[in-house]
Write an enzyme that holds these catalytic residues in place. Structure first.
Site, PDB file in Angstrom:
ATOM      1  N   ASP A 147       0.893  -1.241  -0.149  1.00 28.95           N
ATOM      2  CA  ASP A 147      -0.076  -0.033  -0.090  1.00 28.95           C
ATOM      3  C   ASP A 147       0.896   1.267  -0.052  1.00 28.95           C
ATOM      4  O   ASP A 147       2.156   1.388   0.550  1.00 28.95           O
ATOM      5  CB  ASP A 147      -0.928   0.155   1.257  1.00 28.95           C
ATOM      6  CG  ASP A 147      -2.139   0.870   1.025  1.00 28.95           C
ATOM      7  OD1 ASP A 147      -3.266   0.323   0.875  1.00 28.95           O
ATOM      8  OD2 ASP A 147      -2.028   2.191   1.084  1.00 28.95           O
ATOM      9  N   CYS A 193     -19.488   0.886  -3.151  1.00 28.11           N
ATOM     10  CA  CYS A 193     -19.782  -0.229  -4.184  1.00 28.11           C
ATOM     11  C   CYS A 193     -20.825   0.567  -5.127  1.00 28.11           C
ATOM     12  O   CYS A 193     -21.206   1.183  -6.180  1.00 28.11           O
ATOM     13  CB  CYS A 193     -19.947  -1.333  -3.970  1.00 28.11           C
ATOM     14  SG  CYS A 193     -18.513  -1.702  -3.009  1.00 28.11           S
ATOM     15  N   LYS A 245     -19.833  -7.193 -13.135  1.00 28.48           N
ATOM     16  CA  LYS A 245     -19.614  -6.807 -12.129  1.00 28.48           C
ATOM     17  C   LYS A 245     -20.631  -5.134 -11.983  1.00 28.48           C
ATOM     18  O   LYS A 245     -21.411  -5.314 -10.694  1.00 28.48           O
ATOM     19  CB  LYS A 245     -18.382  -6.301 -11.802  1.00 28.48           C
ATOM     20  CG  LYS A 245     -17.941  -5.183 -10.428  1.00 28.48           C
ATOM     21  CD  LYS A 245     -18.250  -6.034  -9.245  1.00 28.48           C
ATOM     22  CE  LYS A 245     -18.236  -5.108  -8.129  1.00 28.48           C
ATOM     23  NZ  LYS A 245     -18.447  -5.679  -6.813  1.00 28.48           N
ATOM     24  N   ARG A 277     -42.838 -14.321  -7.493  1.00 30.08           N
ATOM     25  CA  ARG A 277     -42.244 -13.863  -8.434  1.00 30.08           C
ATOM     26  C   ARG A 277     -41.715 -12.369  -8.081  1.00 30.08           C
ATOM     27  O   ARG A 277     -41.255 -11.464  -8.856  1.00 30.08           O
ATOM     28  CB  ARG A 277     -42.446 -14.042  -9.936  1.00 30.08           C
ATOM     29  CG  ARG A 277     -42.408 -15.177 -10.518  1.00 30.08           C
ATOM     30  CD  ARG A 277     -43.013 -15.515 -11.716  1.00 30.08           C
ATOM     31  NE  ARG A 277     -44.340 -15.315 -11.895  1.00 30.08           N
ATOM     32  CZ  ARG A 277     -45.262 -16.105 -11.352  1.00 30.08           C
ATOM     33  NH1 ARG A 277     -44.866 -17.542 -10.888  1.00 30.08           N
ATOM     34  NH2 ARG A 277     -46.571 -16.041 -11.364  1.00 30.08           N
ATOM     35  N   HIS A 336     -45.830 -13.014  -3.328  1.00 28.38           N
ATOM     36  CA  HIS A 336     -45.795 -13.439  -4.491  1.00 28.38           C
ATOM     37  C   HIS A 336     -44.635 -14.191  -4.898  1.00 28.38           C
ATOM     38  O   HIS A 336     -43.711 -13.757  -4.695  1.00 28.38           O
ATOM     39  CB  HIS A 336     -46.236 -12.192  -5.343  1.00 28.38           C
ATOM     40  CG  HIS A 336     -46.631 -12.568  -6.936  1.00 28.38           C
ATOM     41  ND1 HIS A 336     -45.464 -12.931  -7.762  1.00 28.38           N
ATOM     42  CD2 HIS A 336     -47.646 -12.264  -7.576  1.00 28.38           C
ATOM     43  CE1 HIS A 336     -46.109 -13.240  -8.816  1.00 28.38           C
ATOM     44  NE2 HIS A 336     -47.337 -12.924  -8.668  1.00 28.38           N
ATOM     45  N   VAL A 381     -17.612  -9.392  -2.842  1.00 29.01           N
ATOM     46  CA  VAL A 381     -18.187  -9.965  -1.435  1.00 29.01           C
ATOM     47  C   VAL A 381     -18.959  -8.807  -0.699  1.00 29.01           C
ATOM     48  O   VAL A 381     -18.644  -7.617  -1.086  1.00 29.01           O
ATOM     49  CB  VAL A 381     -16.715 -10.185  -0.639  1.00 29.01           C
ATOM     50  CG1 VAL A 381     -16.187 -11.452  -1.264  1.00 29.01           C
ATOM     51  CG2 VAL A 381     -15.774  -9.137  -0.905  1.00 29.01           C
ATOM     52  N   LYS A 385     -24.327   1.033   6.412  1.00 30.51           N
ATOM     53  CA  LYS A 385     -25.211  -0.108   6.437  1.00 30.51           C
ATOM     54  C   LYS A 385     -24.812  -0.702   7.963  1.00 30.51           C
ATOM     55  O   LYS A 385     -23.961  -0.299   8.708  1.00 30.51           O
ATOM     56  CB  LYS A 385     -25.223  -1.163   5.488  1.00 30.51           C
ATOM     57  CG  LYS A 385     -24.022  -1.910   5.461  1.00 30.51           C
ATOM     58  CD  LYS A 385     -24.223  -2.916   4.373  1.00 30.51           C
ATOM     59  CE  LYS A 385     -23.092  -3.919   4.320  1.00 30.51           C
ATOM     60  NZ  LYS A 385     -23.531  -5.128   3.527  1.00 30.51           N
TER      61      LYS A 385
HETATM   62  N1  SAJ Z   1     -29.872  -1.002   1.227  1.00 33.50           N
HETATM   63  C1  SAJ Z   1     -30.905  -0.848   1.350  1.00 33.50           C
HETATM   64  N2  SAJ Z   1     -32.035  -1.703   1.256  1.00 33.50           N
HETATM   65  C2  SAJ Z   1     -31.894  -2.773   0.990  1.00 33.50           C
HETATM   66  C3  SAJ Z   1     -30.515  -3.445   0.874  1.00 33.50           C
HETATM   67  C4  SAJ Z   1     -29.394  -2.499   1.013  1.00 33.50           C
HETATM   68  O1  SAJ Z   1     -31.490   0.579   1.279  1.00 33.50           O
HETATM   69  O2  SAJ Z   1     -32.765  -3.637   0.954  1.00 33.50           O
HETATM   70  C5  SAJ Z   1     -28.638  -0.278   1.318  1.00 33.50           C
HETATM   71  C6  SAJ Z   1     -27.598  -0.353   2.439  1.00 33.50           C
HETATM   72  O3  SAJ Z   1     -28.021   0.135   3.554  1.00 33.50           O
HETATM   73  C7  SAJ Z   1     -26.427   0.187   1.969  1.00 33.50           C
HETATM   74  C8  SAJ Z   1     -26.316  -0.224   0.449  1.00 33.50           C
HETATM   75  O4  SAJ Z   1     -27.927  -0.164   0.205  1.00 33.50           O
HETATM   76  O5  SAJ Z   1     -26.524   1.613   2.190  1.00 33.50           O
HETATM   77  C9  SAJ Z   1     -25.564  -0.914  -0.209  1.00 33.50           C
HETATM   78  O6  SAJ Z   1     -25.682  -2.263   0.795  1.00 33.50           O
HETATM   79  P1  SAJ Z   1     -25.632  -3.676   0.225  1.00 33.50           P
HETATM   80  O7  SAJ Z   1     -25.372  -4.445   1.546  1.00 33.50           O
HETATM   81  O8  SAJ Z   1     -26.742  -3.839  -0.649  1.00 33.50           O
HETATM   82  O9  SAJ Z   1     -24.311  -3.822  -0.504  1.00 33.50           O
HETATM   83  P2  SAJ Z   1     -22.698  -3.340  -0.393  1.00 33.50           P
HETATM   84  O10 SAJ Z   1     -22.318  -2.010  -0.934  1.00 33.50           O
HETATM   85  O11 SAJ Z   1     -22.282  -3.642   1.211  1.00 33.50           O
HETATM   86  O12 SAJ Z   1     -22.028  -4.326  -1.321  1.00 33.50           O
HETATM   87  C10 SAJ Z   1     -22.467  -4.681  -2.462  1.00 33.50           C
HETATM   88  C11 SAJ Z   1     -22.778  -6.089  -3.058  1.00 33.50           C
HETATM   89  N3  SAJ Z   1     -23.354  -6.195  -4.116  1.00 33.50           N
HETATM   90  C12 SAJ Z   1     -24.559  -7.130  -4.402  1.00 33.50           C
HETATM   91  O13 SAJ Z   1     -25.039  -7.391  -3.629  1.00 33.50           O
HETATM   92  C13 SAJ Z   1     -24.920  -6.893  -5.824  1.00 33.50           C
HETATM   93  C14 SAJ Z   1     -21.577  -7.066  -2.789  1.00 33.50           C
HETATM   94  O14 SAJ Z   1     -21.775  -8.413  -3.142  1.00 33.50           O
HETATM   95  C15 SAJ Z   1     -20.527  -6.400  -3.635  1.00 33.50           C
HETATM   96  O15 SAJ Z   1     -19.153  -7.109  -3.623  1.00 33.50           O
HETATM   97  C16 SAJ Z   1     -20.021  -4.836  -3.193  1.00 33.50           C
HETATM   98  O16 SAJ Z   1     -21.280  -4.162  -3.309  1.00 33.50           O
HETATM   99  C17 SAJ Z   1     -18.921  -4.214  -3.925  1.00 33.50           C
HETATM  100  O17 SAJ Z   1     -17.804  -4.337  -3.236  1.00 33.50           O
HETATM  101  O18 SAJ Z   1     -19.067  -4.069  -5.103  1.00 33.50           O
END
Ligand code: SAJ
Length: 424
Positions: A33, A259, A205, A245, A243, A154, A316
């Site tokens: 780093d 992300c 991605k 679906r 539901h 991840v 989160k």
């Molecule tokens: N959030 C909501 N409502 C939900 C789910 C999440 O408001 O129902 C918010 C969370 O509070 C947070 C944001 O969305 O602010 C993102 O949180 P997350 O848990 O959905 O995702 P990240 O950002 O922690 O991780 C994501 C993941 N991508 C997917 O699920 C498609 C992870 O697998 C990726 O590796 C990561 O982004 C990344 O590094 O790109």
């Protein structure tokens, strides 16, 4: 091909666990780093990030002698680039760290080496940006050295488990590079390894995180509609999700982190004439903190001159990452509306965020508050006993933005209870 030495560039949320896990699976790894503070801390076994299980993994890797921490790239059989790709003010991808990391490999690149880009990047970055930089070594990508893109996928909070068990996508600039990637990651990946080309892997991605962003945007928009129609959004989502679906996600304060709130912009930047839905979803989610702030003000009869305790600043639950956090935006909106806000984030009590008054202890946030807002559903907040909180505050109102608290318990403790699009 035999890969026994590896240099991982970038010791952040992805690079550090990746380097540690490769070392604990037998490779000789250098974790590099450019940040001297991070390097000094890691050498002493101190983590600059919180992730369950990472501390033990790092210490084991360091103690085994197979993980070395360094401020320099060292000659290796393989190199992994795991540096951040933020965006500029105008939402264009800031690839300076990817460019710098690629350049730092050039003097050490040897025939037969494998280079993997893991950083989330706009489509074609591997082919159009990384390959030409590495070729400054005089070696040709795909002929003299191998090059692939393999996105990290991840979930923060579950990184160590998902690194091992998630399917891994490896996009080579040619099939031989992809195959070399498979050999490398097989050292620890138990999930399927899927080979494709580099640009497809980059797009996969971005599609994953964009589709999640859009799904959260519709949940947030539904919460606004429910508020308008005086419907409890949580009850409505619960019924809709019966539901077979339909699977609506959770509305909240907005979408943060490094992300999902960033990556969709890479698609918008790359093809603005096409990515309309992607852009709109981003705008909906970016607008959610302002919607929540206005809702709080409506409930509280205005927030001007009031003191508000915000519980949680992380993006989160149960993580320490405050990057792009919607709760931080919420703090700013409430302050702009005239409130005094005391914010408490147990995972990072001194995050040093600009224009945020952070307190070190929960009781310091609660003491003078007129209103308590739950912004992040950290376990230690959801476990709070309302009767105990009642003793520590003069606030009468609580607002749960993430539906983590039981309304009746807070009401029984003497609070007026509200939440985002919530009746029950
Ligand atoms: N959030 C909501 N409502 C939900 C789910 C999440 O408001 O129902 C918010 C969370 O509070 C947070 C944001 O969305 O602010 C993102 O949180 P997350 O848990 O959905 O995702 P990240 O950002 O922690 O991780 C994501 C993941 N991508 C997917 O699920 C498609 C992870 O697998 C990726 O590796 C990561 O982004 C990344 O590094 O790109």
């Amino acid at each position: 091909m035999d890969i026994s030495t590896l240099c991982v560039i970038g010791m952040g949320y992805i690079g550090l666990p990746t380097a540690s896990i490769f070392a604990s699976n037998g490779l000789q790894v250098t974790g590099m780093d450019t940040n001297a503070k991070i390097i000094d801390g890691l050498k002493a076994g101190q983590l600059h990030i919180f992730e369950p299980g990472l501390r033990d993994l790092l210490l084991d890797a360091l103690n085994s002698g197979r993980l070395k921490i360094s401020d320099e790239v060292v000659p290796s059989d393989a190199f992994i680039i795991a540096v951040p790709t933020p965006f500029y003010e105008d939402k264009r991808a800031d690839l300076r760290a990817v460019v710098a990391a690629s350049e730092s490999i050039v003097p050490h690149l040897k025939p037969g080496n494998l280079v993997i880009l893991e950083s989330t990047s706009p489509p074609r970055t591997t082919v159009d940006i990384v390959a030409p930089i590495l070729e400054k070594s005089g070696l040709i990508a795909g002929e003299d050295f191998l090059l692939a893109y393999s996105p990290e996928r991840v979930l923060p909070g579950k990184i160590l488990r998902e690194l091992v068990n998630n399917p891994r996508v490896i996009g080579g600039i040619d099939p031989t590079s992809a195959e070399a990637g498979r050999v490398l990651y097989r050292a620890f990946v138990k999930g399927d390894i899927i080979l494709t080309d580099a640009t497809t892997a980059e797009m996969v991605k971005l599609m994953e995180n964009t589709s999640r962003d859009i799904n959260i945007a519709i949940a947030n928009e539904f919460s606004r509609l429910a508020e308008a129609f005086d419907v409890d959004i949580w009850e409505a989502i619960g019924i809709a999700n019966l539901h077979p679906r339909v699977e609506i996600l959770r509305p909240g304060v907005g979408v943060g982190g490094h992300c999902i709130s960033v990556d969709p912009w890479f698609l918008v930047e790359a093809a603005p004439q096409v990515a309309h839905l992607v852009k709109t979803a981003r705008q909906v989610n970016d607008g959610q903190p302002s919607f929540v702030a206005e809702h709080i003000a409506k409930i509280a009869g205005g927030v001007k001159g009031k003191t508000i305790a915000i519980l949680g600043l992380a993006f989160k639950p149960n993580v320490d990452d405050v990057r792009e956090s919607p709760t931080v935006e919420l703090v700013h909106h409430l302050q702009n509306a005239g409130a005094t806000v005391y914010a408490y984030e147990p995972f990072k009590p001194g995050a040093g965020l600009p224009n945020v008054h952070q307190v070190e202890r929960l009781e310091d946030a609660l003491a003078d508050a007129d209103l308590i807002v739950l912004g992040v559903g950290h376990d230690r907040f959801t476990d709070l006993d309302p009767v105990e909180v009642r003793k520590q505050t003069r606030a009468d109102l609580v607002y749960d933005a993430v539906r983590a608290w039981d309304k009746s318990r807070w009401e029984d403790a003497g609070f007026q209870f509200y939440g985002l699009a919530r009746k029950y």
